[in-house]
Design a protein around this motif. Structure first.
Motif, short mmCIF file in Angstrom:
data_model
loop_
_atom_site.label_atom_id
_atom_site.label_comp_id
_atom_site.label_asym_id
_atom_site.label_seq_id
_atom_site.Cartn_x
_atom_site.Cartn_y
_atom_site.Cartn_z
N ARG A 159 37.68 35.99 11.00
CA ARG A 159 35.68 36.72 10.82
C ARG A 159 35.24 35.71 10.15
N ARG A 160 35.48 34.45 9.70
CA ARG A 160 34.66 33.39 9.82
C ARG A 160 33.72 32.92 10.49
N PRO A 161 32.06 33.02 11.01
CA PRO A 161 31.54 32.34 11.62
C PRO A 161 31.47 30.73 12.46
N PRO A 162 30.97 30.60 12.95
CA PRO A 162 30.64 29.42 13.52
C PRO A 162 29.62 28.23 12.57
N ALA A 163 28.95 29.43 11.51
CA ALA A 163 28.43 27.81 10.91
C ALA A 163 28.01 28.48 9.81
N LEU A 164 27.70 27.89 8.94
CA LEU A 164 28.56 28.20 7.72
C LEU A 164 27.07 27.11 6.36
N GLU B 112 39.96 19.91 7.66
CA GLU B 112 40.54 20.39 8.32
C GLU B 112 40.38 21.11 9.93
N HIS B 113 39.61 21.64 9.61
CA HIS B 113 39.22 23.08 10.22
C HIS B 113 38.28 23.35 11.40
N GLY B 114 37.84 22.11 11.84
CA GLY B 114 36.72 21.56 12.92
C GLY B 114 35.70 22.71 12.34
N GLY C 219 34.21 20.09 18.06
CA GLY C 219 35.25 19.79 18.43
C GLY C 219 35.42 18.14 17.84
N GLY C 220 36.56 17.28 17.80
CA GLY C 220 36.83 16.23 17.11
C GLY C 220 36.56 15.66 16.52
N GLU C 221 36.06 14.51 16.07
CA GLU C 221 35.89 13.49 14.92
C GLU C 221 34.74 14.15 13.73
#
Length: 227
Positions: free
Chosen positions: A110-115, A132-134, A158-160
């Motif tokens: 349920r977590r969206p891509p922007a916070l 830890e969660h991208g 993605g990535g660091e």
């Protein structure tokens, strides 16, 4: 109708939100999502509130603002009342960083891509969670008030996270990589206050020693004297 007033920390949160669909978790009075609609920063909003008093207040304020068609108030805990993929972004404000990180962990799909997050204490647990969660840290603010209020915008990527490149990690997690690079006066005062507070407490093997070293590393990035 006059726009509902927001304090400086919520004005900073508002400035970092822009999405078609947005959820405000633990909204309280619903002033933030109402302003987001009125200023055209979101097209539709979901207001989530667990406690009966604030839930009723949010519903009243949405009706008073005549925004029932675009703002929906739902009772529930964290992201539970949302469907996966229902919103593009979400805000969680006015809670401890550990509480916010717990809400994000439980959100799952349920977590969206922007916070956009505003903890009431050190945001280090949120920065650790994001790494830890991208989620990459795209923007930070530090707003003076009763204490310095941090505001963070995270986006899935993605990535660091490039925000941390070339900085001492412990200092960047504690004080914020963008804030360290910007060197705002509010952050300088905060770091210097930590150095002054921790210096008499520090001794080998003590937590205060590690915290002092972190503050000193931040001070070095800021360029010496924090005042």
């Amino acid at each position: 109708m006059s726009h509902p007033p927001l304090d400086a920390r919520l004005e900073a949160v508002l400035s970092l939100i822009c999405a078609d669909t947005h959820a405000d978790i633990g909204s309280d009075h619903a002033h933030l999502p109402i302003r987001l609609i009125w200023e055209g920063r979101i097209g539709r909003g979901v207001i989530v509130e667990l406690n009966p008093g604030p839930l009723a207040l949010a519903r009243r304020n949405v009706v008073r603002a005549r925004l029932e068609g675009v703002l929906e108030v739902r009772e529930g805990d964290g992201f539970d009342p949302l469907a996966p993929g229902e919103v593009e972004s979400a805000s969680v404000t006015g809670m401890g960083a550990g509480t916010i990180a717990g809400i994000l962990r439980r959100a799952g799909e349920r977590r969206p891509p922007a916070l956009v997050l505003q903890p009431n204490d050190s945001p280090a647990p949120i920065r650790v969670w994001a790494r830890e969660h991208g989620y990459h840290l795209r923007a930070e603010r530090l707003i003076p008030g009763y204490w310095p209020y941090p505001v963070l915008r995270l986006e899935q990527a993605g990535g660091e996270d490039p925000a941390y490149a070339g900085l001492p990690l412990a200092a960047a997690l504690r004080y914020g990589p963008h804030l360290l690079r910007e060197g705002s006066p509010v952050l300088r005062r905060q770091v210097w206050a930590d150095v002054v507070r921790l210096t008499p407490l520090a001794a080998p093997g003590r937590t205060a020693q590690t915290e002092l070293e972190t503050a000193q590393a931040a001070l070095e990035v800021l360029g010496g004297n924090g005042q």
